[in-house]
Design a protein around this motif. Structure first.
Motif, short mmCIF file in Angstrom:
data_model
loop_
_atom_site.label_atom_id
_atom_site.label_comp_id
_atom_site.label_asym_id
_atom_site.label_seq_id
_atom_site.Cartn_x
_atom_site.Cartn_y
_atom_site.Cartn_z
N ALA A 1 0.56 -1.52 -0.29
CA ALA A 1 -0.18 0.17 -0.28
C ALA A 1 0.66 1.51 0.04
O ALA A 1 0.61 2.19 -0.58
CB ALA A 1 -1.49 0.23 1.37
N VAL A 2 1.84 1.07 0.44
CA VAL A 2 2.39 2.45 0.31
C VAL A 2 3.50 2.38 -0.29
O VAL A 2 3.57 3.95 -1.18
CB VAL A 2 3.84 2.09 2.00
N GLU A 3 4.09 1.92 -1.36
CA GLU A 3 4.53 2.17 -3.14
C GLU A 3 4.03 2.26 -3.55
O GLU A 3 4.05 3.05 -4.67
CB GLU A 3 5.19 -0.10 -2.83
N ARG B 1 2.69 12.99 5.16
CA ARG B 1 0.84 13.34 5.16
C ARG B 1 0.28 11.96 4.71
O ARG B 1 -0.56 11.88 4.34
CB ARG B 1 0.91 15.05 4.74
N LYS B 2 1.13 12.13 3.33
CA LYS B 2 0.68 11.83 1.88
C LYS B 2 0.62 9.91 2.05
O LYS B 2 0.41 9.23 1.56
CB LYS B 2 1.41 11.50 0.84
N LEU B 3 1.72 9.21 3.43
CA LEU B 3 1.99 8.25 3.48
C LEU B 3 1.40 7.13 4.37
O LEU B 3 1.39 5.88 4.99
CB LEU B 3 3.54 6.98 2.19
N PHE C 1 13.75 0.43 5.86
CA PHE C 1 12.42 0.63 5.05
C PHE C 1 13.64 2.16 4.47
O PHE C 1 12.91 2.94 5.04
CB PHE C 1 11.37 0.76 4.97
N LEU C 2 13.69 2.00 3.41
CA LEU C 2 13.90 3.42 2.79
C LEU C 2 12.97 3.72 1.26
O LEU C 2 13.16 3.19 1.10
CB LEU C 2 15.89 2.94 2.14
N ILE C 3 12.99 5.24 1.18
CA ILE C 3 12.29 5.60 0.36
C ILE C 3 13.61 6.94 -0.35
O ILE C 3 14.09 7.66 0.54
CB ILE C 3 11.54 6.30 0.79
#
Length: 218
Positions: A18-20, A63-65, A38-40
């Motif tokens: 879902a995050v992806e 805010r969005k994830l 976990f890296l973004i």
């Protein structure tokens, strides 16, 4: 316009899929897992400097994830990884590191050398490449070591302080910096913060100090 490559370690990720999905819907970059972390990595432009871009990116991610942004990722590399990223041979990179090629500015000092294997922060190496071998490295800009330290400190404060206290702390840093500046530059009053805002801030600070003193005396 400068594009910044910003890498963050985030948590928790209860639903990675879902995050992806949400990330690729809103941002340009990648989501990855590395040894339980976990890296973004995301790319941002339209900001005057890297610190501003990183702060804005962290707030947008949270805010969005619906993730907690913990810290910036240093993206550590060894000589072999530098060779891979620059599409050069290992021997070529060895010569560059030892100053046998592109003599002039010394190659960055390693961050460390566990078991004798030297490692660097890719952002530091990439900035050196921009200055010395422009055709190598990534076109995006990375934050410096000091800039990442500033952002990490801000993330800790942002994550632990109540919002009102965070805003006050930001204001204190701004006014303190300006007061120091006046000692050397003596800017005109038009460059100083609003008098009403400063007065209100000082009154609250004085009231808190007097209250503390009265409790201590009692």
């Amino acid at each position: 316009m400068t594009t910044y490559a910003l890498s963050f370690e985030v948590q928790p990720l209860c639903d990675v899929a879902a995050v992806e999905e949400a990330f690729y819907e809103h941002f340009d970059g990648t989501v990855a897992e590395s040894f339980g972390r976990f890296l973004i990595t995301m790319y941002m432009d339209g900001h005057d400097n890297g610190v501003s871009a990183a702060k804005n990116a962290a707030m947008e991610l949270q805010r969005k994830l619906d993730v907690v942004v913990c810290r910036m990722d240093r993206d550590l590399v060894d000589a072999s990884e530098i060779a891979r990223r620059t599409d050069r041979s290992r021997e070529s990179i060895r010569q560059i590191i030892h100053g046998e090629r592109h003599k002039g500015e010394a190659f960055p000092v390693p961050l460390g050398a566990p078991n004798g294997k030297r490692i660097w922060e890719w952002g530091v190496v990439n900035e050196w490449l921009h200055r010395n071998i422009p055709e190598s490295g990534d076109p995006e800009r990375y934050l410096s070591r000091d800039e990442m330290a500033v952002v990490d400190a801000w993330l800790v404060r942002w994550g632990t302080m109540p919002q009102e206290q965070h805003v006050r702390s930001e204001f204190y840093e701004i006014t303190a910096a300006q007061m120091v500046s006046t000692e050397f530059q003596r800017p005109s009053t038009s460059h100083r913060p609003s008098g009403g805002w400063v007065s209100s801030w000082n009154v609250r600070r004085q009231t808190q100090t007097e209250s503390l003193a009265s409790r201590t005396a009692g």
